[in-house]
Design an enzyme around this catalytic site. Structure first.
Site, PDB file in Angstrom:
ATOM      1  N   ASP A  42     -32.246  26.317 -52.086  1.00 56.25           N
ATOM      2  CA  ASP A  42     -32.406  25.980 -53.497  1.00 56.25           C
ATOM      3  C   ASP A  42     -33.209  27.057 -54.220  1.00 56.25           C
ATOM      4  O   ASP A  42     -33.341  27.025 -55.448  1.00 56.25           O
ATOM      5  CB  ASP A  42     -33.028  24.594 -53.680  1.00 56.25           C
ATOM      6  N   ASP A  85     -29.779  23.547 -48.520  1.00 55.54           N
ATOM      7  CA  ASP A  85     -30.974  22.841 -48.988  1.00 55.54           C
ATOM      8  C   ASP A  85     -30.606  21.581 -49.761  1.00 55.54           C
ATOM      9  O   ASP A  85     -29.712  21.597 -50.615  1.00 55.54           O
ATOM     10  CB  ASP A  85     -31.794  23.744 -49.918  1.00 55.54           C
ATOM     11  N   LYS A 114     -31.357  20.890 -45.066  1.00 53.48           N
ATOM     12  CA  LYS A 114     -32.801  21.065 -44.927  1.00 53.48           C
ATOM     13  C   LYS A 114     -33.499  20.264 -46.013  1.00 53.48           C
ATOM     14  O   LYS A 114     -33.050  20.260 -47.159  1.00 53.48           O
ATOM     15  CB  LYS A 114     -33.197  22.540 -45.037  1.00 53.48           C
ATOM     16  N   GLU A 116     -37.631  18.977 -47.461  1.00 51.43           N
ATOM     17  CA  GLU A 116     -39.025  19.400 -47.460  1.00 51.43           C
ATOM     18  C   GLU A 116     -39.986  18.232 -47.255  1.00 51.43           C
ATOM     19  O   GLU A 116     -39.845  17.193 -47.895  1.00 51.43           O
ATOM     20  CB  GLU A 116     -39.355  20.114 -48.776  1.00 51.43           C
ATOM     21  N   GLU A 183     -43.439  27.470 -43.774  1.00 52.39           N
ATOM     22  CA  GLU A 183     -43.617  28.445 -44.854  1.00 52.39           C
ATOM     23  C   GLU A 183     -45.068  28.514 -45.322  1.00 52.39           C
ATOM     24  O   GLU A 183     -45.733  27.496 -45.473  1.00 52.39           O
ATOM     25  CB  GLU A 183     -42.714  28.088 -46.049  1.00 52.39           C
TER      26      GLU A 183
END
Length: 265
Positions: A42, A85, A114, A116, A183
């Site tokens: 994204d 994403d 994926k 978050e 990250e």
């Protein structure tokens, strides 16, 4: 490559290489490279569309770019693994809506999605995996949380926050994630998490102790002109190189050197 190859590479101690990829032309190049897998991130909201965060990305936007990348790989008969994403809020609107959103990305050509963070996502991860949707987790600096984090800042700098990130990693692994992006954390924390987990970690600004690394296309090609994050290495300087070529095109047109007879019908 498939999700079982991720586990095998960690077991063998072989690093996993990943880059972002957003379009057909780029996919044609990646298809002929040694890169293991791609993330249609994204981040394209920022790198392609010029927004100041990833939040404007949505399912139609992500699906269009995933489909373009998948067509590029298909054109080269490539088996590169594609991770898509899940955009901001799309997996926090109930399980049915989350499955629809993830399903759209897989139907567009992604092999996995994926998402978050861990808090509030563990049931979603389990539900996805049980339904045949492979999931990659993402911890540390999670760009979709930019407003609650107060900006794009390194995470886990003190013991308490570092422990929380480690616990999140373990919870996501237990929920069924096949891999995990780490990250924007100190290198020591990235290495510690990677050693604790059975699943492979893919680092971005998390040190060399991770099981693999992912780099953003515009970053490693040097297509940006200005501030760059500390973890970014420019393997090329295509901003200046492309500008030079553009000026050559301009000059050739201006001087009527292009097209010549051989380039004309």
């Amino acid at each position: 490559m498939n999700i079982h190859d991720f586990a095998k590479k960690k077991l063998d101690g072989t690093k996993i290489s990943c880059v972002t990829c957003y379009d057909y032309s780029s996919a044609l190049i990646v298809a002929e490279s040694d890169i293991d897998c791609v993330l249609v991130g994204d981040s394209l909201a920022m790198t392609i569309y010029g927004y100041d965060s990833t939040l404007p990305a949505d399912i139609p936007m992500m699906s269009a770019h995933i489909a373009a990348v998948a067509r590029g790989f298909k054109a080269k008969s490539s088996q590169k693994f594609i991770i898509g994403d899940m955009p901001f809020t799309t997996y926090r609107r109930g399980l049915d809506n989350a499955v629809d959103a993830a399903g759209a990305l897989l139907k567009a050509g992604a092999h996995a999605v994926k998402l978050e963070g861990a808090d509030g996502n563990l049931e979603i991860v389990k539900h996805f995996v049980e339904g045949g949707i492979p999931v990659m987790g993402h911890i540390g600096l999670t760009p979709q949380f930019v407003n609650t984090m107060g900006g794009f800042k390194v995470q886990g700098r003190n013991d308490e926050k570092a422990q929380k990130i480690l616990e999140d990693a373990l919870r996501l692994e237990a929920a069924g994630c096949f891999s995990l992006v780490i990250e924007g954390v100190p290198a020591a924390l990235g290495e510690k998490i990677s050693k604790e987990l059975k699943i492979p970690t893919i680092g971005i600004g998390a040190g060399k102790g991770c099981d693999g690394q992912v780099l953003v296309w515009q970053d490693f090609l040097g297509l940006n002109n200005g501030h760059k994050a500390r973890f970014v290495r420019e393997f090329a300087h295509q901003f200046d190189e492309t500008k030079t070529v553009l000026n050559r095109v301009h000059e050739a047109i201006l001087n009527a050197e292009y097209p010549n007879n051989a380039e004309s019908y």
